[in-house]
Design a protein around this motif. Structure first.
Motif, PDB file in Angstrom:
ATOM      1  N   ASN A 173      18.409  -8.708  43.460  1.00  0.00           N
ATOM      2  CA  ASN A 173      19.017  -9.065  42.170  1.00  0.00           C
ATOM      3  C   ASN A 173      18.990 -10.573  41.967  1.00  0.00           C
ATOM      4  O   ASN A 173      18.736 -11.048  40.857  1.00  0.00           O
ATOM      5  N   ALA A 174      19.242 -11.323  43.012  1.00  0.00           N
ATOM      6  CA  ALA A 174      19.224 -12.786  42.911  1.00  0.00           C
ATOM      7  C   ALA A 174      17.811 -13.271  42.598  1.00  0.00           C
ATOM      8  O   ALA A 174      17.627 -14.183  41.786  1.00  0.00           O
ATOM      9  N   GLN A 175      16.801 -12.661  43.215  1.00  0.00           N
ATOM     10  CA  GLN A 175      15.415 -13.041  42.936  1.00  0.00           C
ATOM     11  C   GLN A 175      15.079 -12.800  41.461  1.00  0.00           C
ATOM     12  O   GLN A 175      14.443 -13.633  40.823  1.00  0.00           O
ATOM     13  N   GLN A 176      15.518 -11.666  40.936  1.00  0.00           N
ATOM     14  CA  GLN A 176      15.252 -11.367  39.529  1.00  0.00           C
ATOM     15  C   GLN A 176      15.958 -12.372  38.625  1.00  0.00           C
ATOM     16  O   GLN A 176      15.390 -12.830  37.633  1.00  0.00           O
ATOM     17  N   SER A 177      17.191 -12.745  38.965  1.00  0.00           N
ATOM     18  CA  SER A 177      17.942 -13.711  38.168  1.00  0.00           C
ATOM     19  C   SER A 177      17.261 -15.075  38.194  1.00  0.00           C
ATOM     20  O   SER A 177      17.134 -15.732  37.153  1.00  0.00           O
ATOM     21  N   GLN A 212      14.170 -15.020  36.061  1.00  0.00           N
ATOM     22  CA  GLN A 212      14.515 -15.069  34.634  1.00  0.00           C
ATOM     23  C   GLN A 212      14.910 -16.485  34.226  1.00  0.00           C
ATOM     24  O   GLN A 212      14.513 -16.964  33.161  1.00  0.00           O
ATOM     25  N   ILE A 213      15.656 -17.172  35.062  1.00  0.00           N
ATOM     26  CA  ILE A 213      16.051 -18.560  34.773  1.00  0.00           C
ATOM     27  C   ILE A 213      14.813 -19.445  34.701  1.00  0.00           C
ATOM     28  O   ILE A 213      14.682 -20.281  33.804  1.00  0.00           O
ATOM     29  N   GLN A 214      13.879 -19.266  35.634  1.00  0.00           N
ATOM     30  CA  GLN A 214      12.647 -20.060  35.627  1.00  0.00           C
ATOM     31  C   GLN A 214      11.848 -19.824  34.346  1.00  0.00           C
ATOM     32  O   GLN A 214      11.334 -20.761  33.738  1.00  0.00           O
ATOM     33  N   ARG A 215      11.743 -18.554  33.935  1.00  0.00           N
ATOM     34  CA  ARG A 215      11.009 -18.249  32.704  1.00  0.00           C
ATOM     35  C   ARG A 215      11.681 -18.898  31.497  1.00  0.00           C
ATOM     36  O   ARG A 215      11.012 -19.460  30.632  1.00  0.00           O
ATOM     37  N   THR A 216      13.000 -18.823  31.444  1.00  0.00           N
ATOM     38  CA  THR A 216      13.730 -19.412  30.320  1.00  0.00           C
ATOM     39  C   THR A 216      13.532 -20.923  30.268  1.00  0.00           C
ATOM     40  O   THR A 216      13.263 -21.494  29.207  1.00  0.00           O
ATOM     41  N   ILE A 217      13.633 -21.585  31.418  1.00  0.00           N
ATOM     42  CA  ILE A 217      13.469 -23.045  31.467  1.00  0.00           C
ATOM     43  C   ILE A 217      12.043 -23.433  31.081  1.00  0.00           C
ATOM     44  O   ILE A 217      11.827 -24.356  30.300  1.00  0.00           O
ATOM     45  N   THR A 218      11.067 -22.701  31.611  1.00  0.00           N
ATOM     46  CA  THR A 218       9.665 -22.997  31.297  1.00  0.00           C
ATOM     47  C   THR A 218       9.394 -22.834  29.801  1.00  0.00           C
ATOM     48  O   THR A 218       8.747 -23.686  29.177  1.00  0.00           O
ATOM     49  N   THR A 219       9.896 -21.767  29.228  1.00  0.00           N
ATOM     50  CA  THR A 219       9.716 -21.529  27.789  1.00  0.00           C
ATOM     51  C   THR A 219      10.368 -22.639  26.979  1.00  0.00           C
ATOM     52  O   THR A 219       9.773 -23.171  26.027  1.00  0.00           O
ATOM     53  N   GLN A 220      11.593 -22.998  27.357  1.00  0.00           N
ATOM     54  CA  GLN A 220      12.320 -24.033  26.617  1.00  0.00           C
ATOM     55  C   GLN A 220      11.612 -25.386  26.722  1.00  0.00           C
ATOM     56  O   GLN A 220      11.455 -26.089  25.721  1.00  0.00           O
ATOM     57  N   ILE A 221      11.155 -25.744  27.906  1.00  0.00           N
ATOM     58  CA  ILE A 221      10.454 -27.029  28.084  1.00  0.00           C
ATOM     59  C   ILE A 221       9.153 -27.034  27.289  1.00  0.00           C
ATOM     60  O   ILE A 221       8.817 -28.023  26.634  1.00  0.00           O
TER      61      ILE A 221
END
Length: 103
Positions: free
Chosen positions: A67-71, A74-83
């Motif tokens: 679950n932590a790996q999935q979280s 998801q955080i990495q994808r969100t940050i990459t998209t935002q940047i």
């Protein structure tokens, strides 16, 4: 004080020795020996697929790790998209602010 004192006893075992007795007339003639607990229940319950407490704890840790790996993913994808979106906006702003630089 710094020497170890050990007491040992040794027994000689001769490899050429032969037994001085022969087989008993019947196997039941030998002395009984205790070999531990014996279950005398005729109908034993079927084995279950339950986990031991240690296995349950390991499963919880493994599940939590997954679950932590999935979280984190998801955080990495969100940050990459935002940047990416922010940098795209900056590039667009620079193109309109300074025409001819990005030709």
């Amino acid at each position: 004080m710094s020497l170890i004192v050990a007491e040992i006893s040794l027994s000689e075992i001769r490899t050429s020795a032969t037994a001085s007795y022969s087989n008993t007339a019947q196997p039941s003639g030998s002395d009984p020996q205790s070999q531990g607990w014996v279950c005398t229940v005729a109908n034993l319950p079927a084995p279950t697929n339950q986990l031991t407490p240690l296995q349950e704890a390991m499963k919880r840790v493994t599940d939590s790790y997954a679950n932590a790996q999935q979280s984190v993913a998801q955080i990495q994808r969100t940050i990459t998209t935002q940047i990416t979106q922010d940098l795209s906006g900056v590039a667009t702003s620079l193109k309109t602010a300074v025409p001819g630089v990005f030709a």
